[in-house]
Design an enzyme around this catalytic site. Structure first.
Site, mmCIF file in Angstrom:
data_model
loop_
_atom_site.group_PDB
_atom_site.id
_atom_site.type_symbol
_atom_site.label_atom_id
_atom_site.label_comp_id
_atom_site.label_asym_id
_atom_site.label_seq_id
_atom_site.Cartn_x
_atom_site.Cartn_y
_atom_site.Cartn_z
ATOM 1 N N ASP A 163 -0.360 -9.214 6.051
ATOM 2 C CA ASP A 163 -0.657 -8.457 4.824
ATOM 3 C C ASP A 163 -0.285 -6.984 5.016
ATOM 4 O O ASP A 163 -1.020 -6.089 4.601
ATOM 5 C CB ASP A 163 -2.128 -8.601 4.409
ATOM 6 N N HIS A 172 0.515 2.402 2.793
ATOM 7 C CA HIS A 172 0.352 3.550 1.893
ATOM 8 C C HIS A 172 0.432 4.781 2.789
ATOM 9 O O HIS A 172 0.055 4.715 3.966
ATOM 10 C CB HIS A 172 -1.017 3.530 1.198
#
Ligand code: DOR
Length: 451
Positions: free
Chosen positions: A312, A316
């Site tokens: 996953d 960011h």
């Protein structure tokens, strides 16, 4: 668009070849990109390039079933070149990429656009998910078998981006429209809305696992299992985070109809410690929960509840992550760190070496029907990762290749490090550097079983 070269010849000498049942000293001969021979001693044709693997573990190239590489639209976080570089640096030679880009991958044109972008820039083999929406729900069955498509992804709860199927009626349309296994983010949107409103003001990241609580995950997973049973459509439950969902999976015994995946984050981090140490850097959806949940997930992994481990990888920037909660985005990068973390789990005794192959090769292949990958065996693609088990020590952040350049695992004592990655017989990565031009091509998939 540059056409990547498909395969090479390589004689990998003297390594310890790892399979699901253990490790044996073997030479590996790859010819024309495919494994030709695996034996104690192989005789390579004259002039065949060779790679010395003495003292190294030789694993099949790994497959990461869940990454977010952010292209198009969010390339300041990651792109297909940087994400796939981080992938091969971590021994990942194949990945399935999620559709919550900008725009989201919701039709064949957007899928083809991603494949075009990947060609000549992507260092690992790849496939892209189509995101389900209420508008494309009835068309996905026609599109899911397009070349380079990993299948359909459903977000039952909102996360990064705006993909969402929140009601069972629309979800059922998605499930009835096709045949391939559908990957699902199971958090219950109505409950999430209620919880977000309740926690809106003055909440801190320490409450993230209360905002998106156990019940939020459990309700969605229960609905998902009911829908899978009702429609007979195979589904894959992504990033299981709670002990309660594990209990439900054990109790319902749905066999291959429902496969499940866990992330390294849910296996290696635990609340409240992770939020105290890393703040919003540890924020992801579904959240990292307490040590009890982590231990139940580890035990479930050992017991065969999970088919695979997906990173996953959800990068960011630090700047975005430093916004005050709840404006901070959810997601943790991880495509490069899965393998070294699992080697550490092997050292610590809660995984076996063969499990690394089980959860990152054979499992992903079985879940999605990926062809030609996943074993160091004649006929398979010549994808390998060589690990130096003596390269131990704390994870050095300067070796991370994701654009965002951070990981909650910096400083963690690792029990080995990937030192070379081979993609279809060509070296793609060696000694902490990429080798050659990007050579990734689309993954191929077996046709789905008739329903
Ligand atoms: O934490 C997460 N981040 N969970 C998701 O479902 C999406 C991902 C992202 O794309 O950032």
């Amino acid at each position: 668009m540059t056409a990547p070269v498909r395969g090479g010849d390589l004689w990998v000498r003297g390594g310890l070849v790892v399979g699901v049942d253990g490790a044996d000293p073997r030479d590996v001969l790859i010819l024309g990109g495919r494994v030709q021979q695996v034996a104690r001693k192989v005789a390579a044709p004259p002039g065949c390039p060779s790679l010395d693997a003495h003292g190294k573990l030789v694993l099949p190239g790994l497959i990461d079933t869940q990454v977010h590489f952010r292209e198009p639209g969010l390339e300041h976080k990651e792109d297909l070149a940087s994400g796939s570089l981080a992938a091969i640096a971590g021994g990942i030679t194949g990945f399935c990429e999620m559709p919550n880009t900008k725009p989201a991958t919701t039709d064949p044109e957007k899928l083809v656009d991603k494949l075009r972008r990947a060609s000549g820039r992507c260092r690992a083999d790849h496939a892209f998910f189509l995101g389900a929406t209420k508008d494309n729900a009835d068309r996905l069955g026609e599109w899911e078998t397009l070349p380079g498509c990993a299948g359909v992804k459903v977000f039952m709860g909102s996360s990064t981006g705006d993909l969402l199927i929140e009601d069972d009626a629309t979800f059922e349309r998605v499930l009835r429209a096709g045949r391939r296994r559908v990957a699902v983010h199971a958090e219950d949107e109505p409950r999430l809305r209620e919880r977000k409103a309740r926690f809106a003001t003055g909440s801190s990241v320490a409450q993230h696992a209360d905002v998106r609580d156990v019940e939020t995950a459990l309700r969605a997973t229960r609905r998902l299992l009911d829908l899978a049973e009702r429609t007979g459509r195979p589904v894959h439950l992504l990033h299981v985070s709670t002990a309660e969902e594990v209990a439900l999976l054990r109790e319902r015994r749905l066999g291959s109809l429902v496969t499940a995946e866990v992330t390294p984050n849910h296996l290696f981090l635990a609340a409240p410690d992770c939020y105290e140490r890393f703040g919003t850097l540890a924020q992801m959806n579904p959240p990292v929960r307490n040590a009890r949940a982590r231990d139940v997930l580890r035990q479930a992994l050992a017991d065969g509840v999970f088919a695979c481990i997906g990173s996953d990888h959800a990068p960011h920037t630090r700047e975005e992550k430093s916004k005050p909660y709840p404006d901070s985005p959810s997601g943790i990068p991880g495509v490069q760190t899965t393998l070294p973390l699992l080697l550490t789990a092997v050292r610590d005794g809660w995984l076996r070496l063969g499990d690394v192959v089980r959860f990152l090769c054979t499992g992903p292949i079985a879940v999605y029907g990926i062809e030609d990958k996943g074993a160091v065996a004649p006929g398979s693609d010549g994808d390998l990762v060589l690990v130096d088990p003596s390269r131990t020590g704390p994870l050095d952040g300067s070796l991370l290749r994701s654009k965002v350049g951070w990981s909650p695992y910096c400083g963690v004592e690792l029990a080995g490090w990937p030192v070379a990655t081979v993609l279809r017989g060509r070296l793609a990565w060696q000694d902490d550097r990429p080798v050659g031009e990007p050579g990734g091509v689309p993954l191929s998939f077996a046709p789905p079983a008739p329903r």
